[in-house]
Scaffold this active site. Structure first.
Site, PDB file in Angstrom:
ATOM      1  N   GLU A   1      -7.353  -8.774   0.583  1.00 55.60           N
ATOM      2  CA  GLU A   1      -7.475  -7.656  -0.367  1.00 55.60           C
ATOM      3  C   GLU A   1      -8.050  -8.069  -1.709  1.00 55.60           C
ATOM      4  O   GLU A   1      -8.458  -7.212  -2.487  1.00 55.60           O
ATOM      5  CB  GLU A   1      -6.106  -6.976  -0.558  1.00 55.60           C
ATOM      6  CG  GLU A   1      -5.043  -7.779  -1.307  1.00 55.60           C
ATOM      7  CD  GLU A   1      -4.292  -8.794  -0.449  1.00 55.60           C
ATOM      8  OE1 GLU A   1      -4.772  -9.119   0.664  1.00 55.60           O
ATOM      9  OE2 GLU A   1      -3.242  -9.292  -0.890  1.00 55.60           O
TER      10      GLU A   1
ATOM     11  N   CYS B   1       0.055 -13.363   4.285  1.00 54.26           N
ATOM     12  CA  CYS B   1       0.786 -14.381   3.527  1.00 54.26           C
ATOM     13  C   CYS B   1       2.263 -14.410   3.926  1.00 54.26           C
ATOM     14  O   CYS B   1       2.590 -14.738   5.045  1.00 54.26           O
ATOM     15  CB  CYS B   1       0.549 -14.102   2.040  1.00 54.26           C
ATOM     16  SG  CYS B   1       1.241 -15.306   0.952  1.00 54.26           S
ATOM     17  N   TYR B   2       3.190 -14.015   3.065  1.00 59.50           N
ATOM     18  CA  TYR B   2       4.604 -14.014   3.455  1.00 59.50           C
ATOM     19  C   TYR B   2       4.800 -13.167   4.719  1.00 59.50           C
ATOM     20  O   TYR B   2       5.624 -13.501   5.577  1.00 59.50           O
ATOM     21  CB  TYR B   2       5.471 -13.477   2.313  1.00 59.50           C
ATOM     22  CG  TYR B   2       6.946 -13.402   2.673  1.00 59.50           C
ATOM     23  CD1 TYR B   2       7.777 -14.504   2.522  1.00 59.50           C
ATOM     24  CD2 TYR B   2       7.495 -12.227   3.201  1.00 59.50           C
ATOM     25  CE1 TYR B   2       9.122 -14.442   2.879  1.00 59.50           C
ATOM     26  CE2 TYR B   2       8.834 -12.158   3.558  1.00 59.50           C
ATOM     27  CZ  TYR B   2       9.646 -13.259   3.395  1.00 59.50           C
ATOM     28  OH  TYR B   2      10.966 -13.202   3.749  1.00 59.50           O
TER      29      TYR B   2
ATOM     30  N   GLY C   1       4.481 -12.149  -0.649  1.00 60.16           N
ATOM     31  CA  GLY C   1       5.662 -12.132  -1.503  1.00 60.16           C
ATOM     32  C   GLY C   1       5.985 -13.541  -1.945  1.00 60.16           C
ATOM     33  O   GLY C   1       5.513 -14.497  -1.333  1.00 60.16           O
TER      34      GLY C   1
ATOM     35  N   ASP D   1      -4.495  11.343 -17.297  1.00 60.06           N
ATOM     36  CA  ASP D   1      -3.476  11.507 -16.258  1.00 60.06           C
ATOM     37  C   ASP D   1      -2.791  12.866 -16.344  1.00 60.06           C
ATOM     38  O   ASP D   1      -2.737  13.611 -15.370  1.00 60.06           O
ATOM     39  CB  ASP D   1      -2.409  10.415 -16.357  1.00 60.06           C
ATOM     40  CG  ASP D   1      -3.015   9.036 -16.516  1.00 60.06           C
ATOM     41  OD1 ASP D   1      -4.217   8.906 -16.241  1.00 60.06           O
ATOM     42  OD2 ASP D   1      -2.302   8.113 -16.928  1.00 60.06           O
ATOM     43  N   SER D   2      -2.268  13.182 -17.543  1.00 57.79           N
ATOM     44  CA  SER D   2      -1.506  14.432 -17.609  1.00 57.79           C
ATOM     45  C   SER D   2      -2.443  15.618 -17.490  1.00 57.79           C
ATOM     46  O   SER D   2      -2.066  16.660 -16.947  1.00 57.79           O
ATOM     47  CB  SER D   2      -0.660  14.503 -18.880  1.00 57.79           C
ATOM     48  OG  SER D   2      -1.469  14.481 -20.026  1.00 57.79           O
TER      49      SER D   2
ATOM     50  N   HIS E   1      -5.421 -13.835   1.382  1.00 57.24           N
ATOM     51  CA  HIS E   1      -5.374 -12.442   0.915  1.00 57.24           C
ATOM     52  C   HIS E   1      -6.728 -11.747   1.081  1.00 57.24           C
ATOM     53  O   HIS E   1      -7.592 -11.872   0.224  1.00 57.24           O
ATOM     54  CB  HIS E   1      -4.974 -12.412  -0.564  1.00 57.24           C
ATOM     55  CG  HIS E   1      -3.552 -12.803  -0.771  1.00 57.24           C
ATOM     56  ND1 HIS E   1      -2.524 -11.905  -0.666  1.00 57.24           N
ATOM     57  CD2 HIS E   1      -2.984 -14.006  -1.028  1.00 57.24           C
ATOM     58  CE1 HIS E   1      -1.378 -12.525  -0.868  1.00 57.24           C
ATOM     59  NE2 HIS E   1      -1.631 -13.804  -1.087  1.00 57.24           N
TER      60      HIS E   1
ATOM     61  N   SER F   1      -0.599  15.555 -22.637  1.00 54.05           N
ATOM     62  CA  SER F   1      -0.934  14.744 -23.815  1.00 54.05           C
ATOM     63  C   SER F   1      -2.427  14.745 -24.097  1.00 54.05           C
ATOM     64  O   SER F   1      -2.870  14.175 -25.082  1.00 54.05           O
ATOM     65  CB  SER F   1      -0.487  13.306 -23.576  1.00 54.05           C
ATOM     66  OG  SER F   1      -1.339  12.716 -22.609  1.00 54.05           O
ATOM     67  N   GLY F   2      -3.192  15.370 -23.190  1.00 48.63           N
ATOM     68  CA  GLY F   2      -4.643  15.360 -23.389  1.00 48.63           C
ATOM     69  C   GLY F   2      -5.287  14.102 -22.846  1.00 48.63           C
ATOM     70  O   GLY F   2      -6.499  13.949 -22.890  1.00 48.63           O
ATOM     71  N   GLY F   3      -4.475  13.201 -22.321  1.00 47.83           N
ATOM     72  CA  GLY F   3      -5.033  12.018 -21.664  1.00 47.83           C
ATOM     73  C   GLY F   3      -5.477  12.391 -20.253  1.00 47.83           C
ATOM     74  O   GLY F   3      -5.224  13.496 -19.792  1.00 47.83           O
TER      75      GLY F   3
ATOM     76  N   LYS G   1      -5.725   4.670 -11.908  1.00 50.52           N
ATOM     77  CA  LYS G   1      -6.496   5.391 -12.917  1.00 50.52           C
ATOM     78  C   LYS G   1      -7.894   5.794 -12.433  1.00 50.52           C
ATOM     79  O   LYS G   1      -8.329   6.921 -12.633  1.00 50.52           O
ATOM     80  CB  LYS G   1      -6.603   4.494 -14.148  1.00 50.52           C
ATOM     81  CG  LYS G   1      -7.166   5.144 -15.369  1.00 50.52           C
ATOM     82  CD  LYS G   1      -6.171   6.078 -15.961  1.00 50.52           C
ATOM     83  CE  LYS G   1      -5.893   5.868 -17.396  1.00 50.52           C
ATOM     84  NZ  LYS G   1      -4.673   6.512 -17.832  1.00 50.52           N
TER      85      LYS G   1
END
Ligand code: XMP
Length: 539
Positions: free
Chosen positions: A191, A98-99, A71, A248-249, A189, A244-246, A395
């Site tokens: 990650e 870290c923090y 942070g 995700d949805s 870090h 929406s055809g994307g 994603k």
């Protein structure tokens, strides 16, 4: 601004695969979400909670370990984020990053020195020589000297009682542990990719220290999400989905469809801000190929009217978000009137983790960057409860789930498209004629990127219409036309992005075709900015 509705998981109780995972407590660090994702890559579920979460709430998740994120604060800041010190005596293994390391040191009575300035970038970590029983579990099998990625302010000067130093960089104590209490901390870090063997270090924490089980997978996610949705929706309630055809949805709708079948009605709204021909083509694909029940509503005129005279990007987003919900509410009421059985109680949205993190900071420290319309723009008094089955995912994780669900590849590889659509790629006021200009230019960009075999290799490729006119010459005449910016970026998860070094001939074809085929455009420029500091979209 943030909706009070909770994701489905929270409303139906935690899913089985989410118990026994690792919780990341967020102190506002830029890599918090990356930590959670790295853990999930190891097939261990990981969720993020604000550092202020009560220990009672935390323990409901039955975590096998807790990671404290980095942070931007100093432990000496008056507003320094804190978590309940009881965390350190629960017997649950803790890894401070870290923090997180400084907070542990400070809280347990060690000494942290305030640094004059933050230190960013690479450093060399040298591990202390220890072998046999005294070797550190966290660094088992890891080289004795590693390049690591630092981004910290304060330094640990004196360790709390019971701790020992495991590694140092030239300037600082960089890794400590108290094996008896199972508390580990690193100043760098693990990650981020720049840290050598960072994944190994995280794996050691998960499997050697926490003894985590690998039970998080696409199949487990699907099975448990479907079950959770079924419970949540109950035996009769009906659900509508903002489709929406994307990617995700569509993945969200497919999960809900699997759970409750045709009690799900999908609503696909043409905001008028879609890509060229997208409304008709997508509608057909969703109905014919996926067998989903989809109502298409062409509300372009309404949206255009709401945007009249508006050029501020945040107001555009909010108005589109509000109009979207209004269209939904009206359609839901109509459905309820006309199809007399079953109350519509829920709205499905394909919200992903980056939408959440960039709209609402987990605790406050990570500042709001933009209001993404499917999160921040929702009115608090929305008439539906939300089902957001993808809210914890990135994603690429959603694409994997979609593949596992058997969705057509063409949907899975589709480039992300912002909820407010072309409105945020058309700078200044949105007008009907400018929308057509942008749709035509955008279609050229996508066509040429596909023709060059690059569509599936890049994250996004699109056109932006700038409200900038410049002088040109066409034939014998002087022109004063519009400018199109072409944006093609590479990214893993949209949190960072780099502009793509397109081959000259592809750029040439895009530019020539736009100027020749799109009336009113006389100049094409290529956007060579990365995120950060730019964002992917222009507004
Ligand atoms: P930025 O522009 O913030 O975009 O770098 C990151 C990713 O998010 C997409 N994006 C949106 N998606 N609603 C969405 O659903 C939005 O309002 C929105 N704004 C940006 C963008 O296309 C990129 O992939």
């Amino acid at each position: 601004m943030a909706s009070t509705a909770k994701p489905v998981q929270d409303q139906v109780g935690r899913m089985e695969a989410e118990l026994g995972g690792v919780v990341v407590l967020d102190f506002g660090g830029q890599y918090t979400q990356l930590i959670a994702r790295r853990i999930r890559e190891q097939q261990v579920f990981s969720s993020i909670l604000p550092c202020t979460t009560s220990m009672e709430e935390l323990m409901k998740l039955e975590p096998v370990g807790v990671v404290l994120s980095g942070g931007p604060s100093s432990v000496y800041d008056p507003e320094a984020p804190k978590c309940d010190p009881k965390l350190l005596s629960l017997g649950v293994p803790v890894l401070g990053i870290c923090y997180g390391m400084q907070w542990i040191t400070h809280t347990l009575g060690g000494k942290v020195e305030r640094a004059e300035r933050r230190e960013y970038g690479r450093a060399q970590l040298n591990l202390e020589n220890a072998s046999g029983d005294s070797a550190s579990d966290l660094f088992a099998g890891v080289a004795r000297s590693l390049r690591v990625w630092n981004s910290h302010g304060d330094h640990v000067m004196m360790l709390p009682h019971g701790f020992r130093t495991v590694g140092r960089t030239a300037n600082a104590v960089a890794a400590v542990e108290d094996r008896a209490r199972k508390i580990y901390a690193v100043e760098f870090h693990p990650e981020v990719n720049h840290t050598e063997q960072g994944t190994e270090i995280l794996r050691n924490f998960l499997f050697r220290v926490c003894k985590a089980e690998k039970k998080w997978s696409g199949a487990a996610f699907i099975e448990e999400t479907v079950e959770a949705i079924r419970k949540k929706a109950g035996p009769t309630s009906r659900v509508i989905c903002a489709l929406s055809g994307g990617v995700d949805s569509t993945v969200a709708a497919a999960l809900v469809h699997r759970a409750i079948g045709d009690r799900l009605t999908n609503i696909f709204v043409n905001t008028g801000m879609l890509r060229k021909n997208e409304f008709a083509e997508t509608l057909e694909m969703l109905r014919e190929r996926l067998g989903l029940r989809v109502i298409g509503i062409d509300a372009s005129d309404r949206f255009l009217a709401r945007l009249e005279g508006v050029s501020d990007p945040e107001i555009k987003r909010k108005r589109i978000g509000a109009e979207f919900i209004a269209v939904f509410a009206e359609e839901a009421q109509r459905l309820q009137r006309e199809e007399a059985h079953g109350e519509i109680g829920f709205l499905v949205q394909g919200t992903l983790y980056p939408d959440v993190i960039e709209s609402i900071s987990v605790r406050g420290p990570s500042a709001t960057i933009k209001t993404h319309h499917n999160v921040g723009g929702l009115p608090a008094n929305m008439p539906f409860a939300l089902i957001e089955p993808l809210r914890d995912l990135f994603k690429d994780e959603v694409r994997r789930i979609g593949r596992e669900l058997g969705l057509p590849e063409e949907i899975l590889v589709k480039h992300p498209f912002p909820g407010p659509g072309l409105a945020v790629r058309l700078l200044g006021e949105v007008t009907g004629s400018h929308l057509v200009t942008l749709q035509e230019a955008d279609a050229v960009v996508v066509e040429e990127i596909r023709r060059a075999g690059l569509y599936e290799k890049v994250w996004q490729a699109f056109a932006v219409l700038l409200p900038v006119r410049s002088v040109g010459v066409m034939g014998d005449g002087r022109t004063y036309g519009l400018t199109v910016a072409v944006r093609v970026v590479q990214s893993d998860d949209a949190m960072t992005a780099d502009w793509v070094r397109l081959p000259g001939d592809v750029l040439e074809r895009i530019s020539t075709r736009i100027v020749n085929e799109v009336p009113g455009v006389t100049r094409v420029v290529y956007d060579i900015s990365s995120k950060p500091p730019s964002t992917i979209e222009w507004e």
